[in-house]
Scaffold this motif. Structure first.
Motif, PDB file in Angstrom:
ATOM      1  N   PRO A  21       0.811  -1.218   0.000  1.00 46.61           N
ATOM      2  CA  PRO A  21       0.000   0.000   0.000  1.00 46.61           C
ATOM      3  C   PRO A  21       0.847   1.272   0.000  1.00 46.61           C
ATOM      4  CG  PRO A  21      -0.821  -1.552   1.631  1.00 46.61           C
ATOM      5  CD  PRO A  21       0.494  -2.083   1.134  1.00 46.61           C
ATOM      6  N   LEU A  22       1.989   1.239   0.664  1.00 52.10           N
ATOM      7  CA  LEU A  22       2.856   2.422   0.702  1.00 52.10           C
ATOM      8  C   LEU A  22       3.444   2.716  -0.674  1.00 52.10           C
ATOM      9  CD1 LEU A  22       4.678   1.729   4.075  1.00 52.10           C
ATOM     10  CD2 LEU A  22       2.924   3.455   3.630  1.00 52.10           C
ATOM     11  N   VAL A  23       3.911   1.693  -1.350  1.00 53.46           N
ATOM     12  CA  VAL A  23       4.463   1.873  -2.696  1.00 53.46           C
ATOM     13  C   VAL A  23       3.373   2.402  -3.626  1.00 53.46           C
ATOM     14  CG1 VAL A  23       5.397   0.651  -4.705  1.00 53.46           C
ATOM     15  CG2 VAL A  23       6.336   0.201  -2.426  1.00 53.46           C
ATOM     16  N   LEU A  24       2.207   1.778  -3.583  1.00 51.10           N
ATOM     17  CA  LEU A  24       1.100   2.226  -4.430  1.00 51.10           C
ATOM     18  C   LEU A  24       0.711   3.666  -4.106  1.00 51.10           C
ATOM     19  CD1 LEU A  24      -1.060  -1.013  -4.263  1.00 51.10           C
ATOM     20  CD2 LEU A  24       0.079  -0.121  -6.310  1.00 51.10           C
ATOM     21  N   PHE A  25       0.633   4.002  -2.830  1.00 51.44           N
ATOM     22  CA  PHE A  25       0.254   5.354  -2.421  1.00 51.44           C
ATOM     23  C   PHE A  25       1.215   6.394  -2.990  1.00 51.44           C
ATOM     24  CE2 PHE A  25       0.362   8.948   0.550  1.00 51.44           C
ATOM     25  CZ  PHE A  25      -0.970   9.321   0.519  1.00 51.44           C
ATOM     26  N   HIS A  26       2.513   6.128  -2.915  1.00 41.41           N
ATOM     27  CA  HIS A  26       3.479   7.098  -3.422  1.00 41.41           C
ATOM     28  C   HIS A  26       3.440   7.216  -4.936  1.00 41.41           C
ATOM     29  CE1 HIS A  26       5.076   8.225   0.395  1.00 41.41           C
ATOM     30  NE2 HIS A  26       5.296   6.962   0.718  1.00 41.41           N
ATOM     31  N   LEU A  27       3.026   6.166  -5.613  1.00 36.95           N
ATOM     32  CA  LEU A  27       2.904   6.240  -7.066  1.00 36.95           C
ATOM     33  C   LEU A  27       1.663   7.003  -7.512  1.00 36.95           C
ATOM     34  CD1 LEU A  27       4.182   2.726  -8.151  1.00 36.95           C
ATOM     35  CD2 LEU A  27       5.300   4.934  -8.513  1.00 36.95           C
ATOM     36  N   LEU A  28       0.769   7.329  -6.578  1.00 33.66           N
ATOM     37  CA  LEU A  28      -0.369   8.186  -6.922  1.00 33.66           C
ATOM     38  C   LEU A  28       0.115   9.563  -7.371  1.00 33.66           C
ATOM     39  CD1 LEU A  28      -2.886   7.365  -4.037  1.00 33.66           C
ATOM     40  CD2 LEU A  28      -3.085   6.685  -6.444  1.00 33.66           C
ATOM     41  N   GLU A  29       1.317   9.961  -6.926  1.00 31.03           N
ATOM     42  CA  GLU A  29       1.904  11.248  -7.316  1.00 31.03           C
ATOM     43  C   GLU A  29       2.270  11.277  -8.786  1.00 31.03           C
ATOM     44  OE1 GLU A  29       5.389  11.820  -4.879  1.00 31.03           O
ATOM     45  OE2 GLU A  29       4.306  11.291  -3.056  1.00 31.03           O
ATOM     46  N   GLY A  30       2.457  10.103  -9.371  1.00 31.40           N
ATOM     47  CA  GLY A  30       2.885   9.994 -10.762  1.00 31.40           C
ATOM     48  C   GLY A  30       4.074   9.054 -10.841  1.00 31.40           C
ATOM     49  N   PRO A  31       4.598   8.860 -12.048  1.00 35.22           N
ATOM     50  CA  PRO A  31       5.730   7.942 -12.225  1.00 35.22           C
ATOM     51  C   PRO A  31       6.936   8.373 -11.386  1.00 35.22           C
ATOM     52  CG  PRO A  31       4.844   8.640 -14.338  1.00 35.22           C
ATOM     53  CD  PRO A  31       4.192   9.478 -13.290  1.00 35.22           C
ATOM     54  N   VAL A  36      14.037   6.896  -6.206  1.00 36.13           N
ATOM     55  CA  VAL A  36      13.191   7.899  -5.560  1.00 36.13           C
ATOM     56  C   VAL A  36      12.045   7.218  -4.829  1.00 36.13           C
ATOM     57  CG1 VAL A  36      11.633   9.851  -5.985  1.00 36.13           C
ATOM     58  CG2 VAL A  36      13.808   9.692  -7.233  1.00 36.13           C
ATOM     59  N   LEU A  37      11.427   6.241  -5.497  1.00 40.05           N
ATOM     60  CA  LEU A  37      10.322   5.513  -4.880  1.00 40.05           C
ATOM     61  C   LEU A  37      10.788   4.787  -3.622  1.00 40.05           C
ATOM     62  CD1 LEU A  37       7.416   4.497  -4.864  1.00 40.05           C
ATOM     63  CD2 LEU A  37       8.104   2.741  -6.523  1.00 40.05           C
ATOM     64  N   GLN A  38      11.928   4.148  -3.700  1.00 41.14           N
ATOM     65  CA  GLN A  38      12.429   3.416  -2.530  1.00 41.14           C
ATOM     66  C   GLN A  38      12.732   4.372  -1.383  1.00 41.14           C
ATOM     67  OE1 GLN A  38      15.530   0.601  -3.362  1.00 41.14           O
ATOM     68  NE2 GLN A  38      15.585  -0.142  -1.267  1.00 41.14           N
ATOM     69  N   LYS A  39      13.237   5.568  -1.667  1.00 41.97           N
ATOM     70  CA  LYS A  39      13.521   6.538  -0.603  1.00 41.97           C
ATOM     71  C   LYS A  39      12.257   7.051   0.070  1.00 41.97           C
ATOM     72  CE  LYS A  39      17.962   8.036  -2.299  1.00 41.97           C
ATOM     73  NZ  LYS A  39      18.716   8.972  -3.102  1.00 41.97           N
ATOM     74  N   LYS A  40      11.133   6.997  -0.627  1.00 39.48           N
ATOM     75  CA  LYS A  40       9.869   7.435  -0.033  1.00 39.48           C
ATOM     76  C   LYS A  40       9.358   6.426   0.993  1.00 39.48           C
ATOM     77  CE  LYS A  40       8.272  10.543  -3.607  1.00 39.48           C
ATOM     78  NZ  LYS A  40       7.865  11.705  -2.816  1.00 39.48           N
ATOM     79  N   VAL A  41       9.927   5.226   0.978  1.00 37.21           N
ATOM     80  CA  VAL A  41       9.597   4.183   1.965  1.00 37.21           C
ATOM     81  C   VAL A  41      10.927   3.792   2.621  1.00 37.21           C
ATOM     82  CG1 VAL A  41       8.417   1.984   2.326  1.00 37.21           C
ATOM     83  CG2 VAL A  41       7.794   3.397   0.363  1.00 37.21           C
ATOM     84  N   PRO A  42      11.481   4.661   3.472  1.00 34.42           N
ATOM     85  CA  PRO A  42      12.855   4.479   3.942  1.00 34.42           C
ATOM     86  C   PRO A  42      13.111   3.210   4.747  1.00 34.42           C
ATOM     87  CG  PRO A  42      11.790   6.293   5.108  1.00 34.42           C
ATOM     88  CD  PRO A  42      10.854   5.852   4.015  1.00 34.42           C
ATOM     89  N   GLU A  43      12.082   2.629   5.350  1.00 35.79           N
ATOM     90  CA  GLU A  43      12.296   1.440   6.173  1.00 35.79           C
ATOM     91  C   GLU A  43      12.414   0.157   5.354  1.00 35.79           C
ATOM     92  OE1 GLU A  43       9.376   3.305   6.455  1.00 35.79           O
ATOM     93  OE2 GLU A  43      10.016   4.635   8.052  1.00 35.79           O
ATOM     94  N   ILE A  44      12.092   0.205   4.073  1.00 35.94           N
ATOM     95  CA  ILE A  44      12.072  -1.000   3.247  1.00 35.94           C
ATOM     96  C   ILE A  44      13.493  -1.364   2.807  1.00 35.94           C
ATOM     97  CG2 ILE A  44      11.691   0.156   1.025  1.00 35.94           C
ATOM     98  CD1 ILE A  44       9.691  -2.090   0.331  1.00 35.94           C
ATOM     99  N   SER A  45      13.806  -2.645   2.886  1.00 37.99           N
ATOM    100  CA  SER A  45      15.127  -3.109   2.436  1.00 37.99           C
ATOM    101  C   SER A  45      15.131  -3.241   0.915  1.00 37.99           C
ATOM    102  CB  SER A  45      15.444  -4.474   3.065  1.00 37.99           C
ATOM    103  OG  SER A  45      14.581  -5.469   2.532  1.00 37.99           O
ATOM    104  N   ASN A  46      16.316  -3.310   0.342  1.00 42.72           N
ATOM    105  CA  ASN A  46      16.421  -3.488  -1.109  1.00 42.72           C
ATOM    106  C   ASN A  46      15.697  -4.751  -1.554  1.00 42.72           C
ATOM    107  OD1 ASN A  46      17.932  -1.177  -1.546  1.00 42.72           O
ATOM    108  ND2 ASN A  46      19.882  -2.233  -1.346  1.00 42.72           N
ATOM    109  N   LYS A  47      15.897  -5.826  -0.806  1.00 49.71           N
ATOM    110  CA  LYS A  47      15.277  -7.108  -1.156  1.00 49.71           C
ATOM    111  C   LYS A  47      13.752  -7.002  -1.135  1.00 49.71           C
ATOM    112  CE  LYS A  47      14.834 -11.886   0.338  1.00 49.71           C
ATOM    113  NZ  LYS A  47      15.129 -12.866   1.356  1.00 49.71           N
ATOM    114  N   MET A  48      13.198  -6.407  -0.081  1.00 49.12           N
ATOM    115  CA  MET A  48      11.746  -6.277   0.023  1.00 49.12           C
ATOM    116  C   MET A  48      11.186  -5.318  -1.019  1.00 49.12           C
ATOM    117  SD  MET A  48      10.442  -8.440   1.974  1.00 49.12           S
ATOM    118  CE  MET A  48       8.813  -7.824   1.696  1.00 49.12           C
TER     119      MET A  48
END
Length: 103
Positions: A21-31, A36-48
């Motif tokens: 839901p967090l990834v989808l929510f941030h993509l509501l802003e546009g591509p 950049v997308l990963q930085k908007k969810v700072p707690e997420i690991s590269n693997k996740m």
């Protein structure tokens, strides 16, 4: 309805993890570019992050575009199906805003 045919169960199977839901929510802003997308969810690991966007792409909720440049540039955007989740995600965001006393 049986548990497997429950509409909410179906929806949660598509978006019901901590990160989707967090990834989808941030993509509501546009591509957004991958980094950049990963930085908007700072707690997420590269693997996740990789696992999450791959699953969302498999479900047809986002699309991925790779630009043929060095270093590689990857951009994610919501598909039409993903955009249809916008009002739901925005409602959840508003509910959280109000519930945690920020309103």
């Amino acid at each position: 309805m049986t548990k497997n045919k429950c509409p909410l169960n179906y929806t949660m199977s598509l978006i019901g993890t901590k990160w989707k839901p967090l990834v989808l929510f941030h993509l509501l802003e546009g591509p957004l570019r991958s980094g950049v997308l990963q930085k908007k969810v700072p707690e997420i690991s590269n693997k996740m992050f990789t696992q999450t966007v791959r699953e969302l792409e498999t479900y047809g909720l986002i699309s991925r575009k790779v630009f043929p440049v060095v270093p590689p540039k990857v951009e994610y955007r919501l598909s039409a199906r993903g955009k249809s989740l916008g009002p739901i995600l925005q409602s959840l965001d508003q509910w959280g805003f109000e519930d945690c006393g920020l309103s």
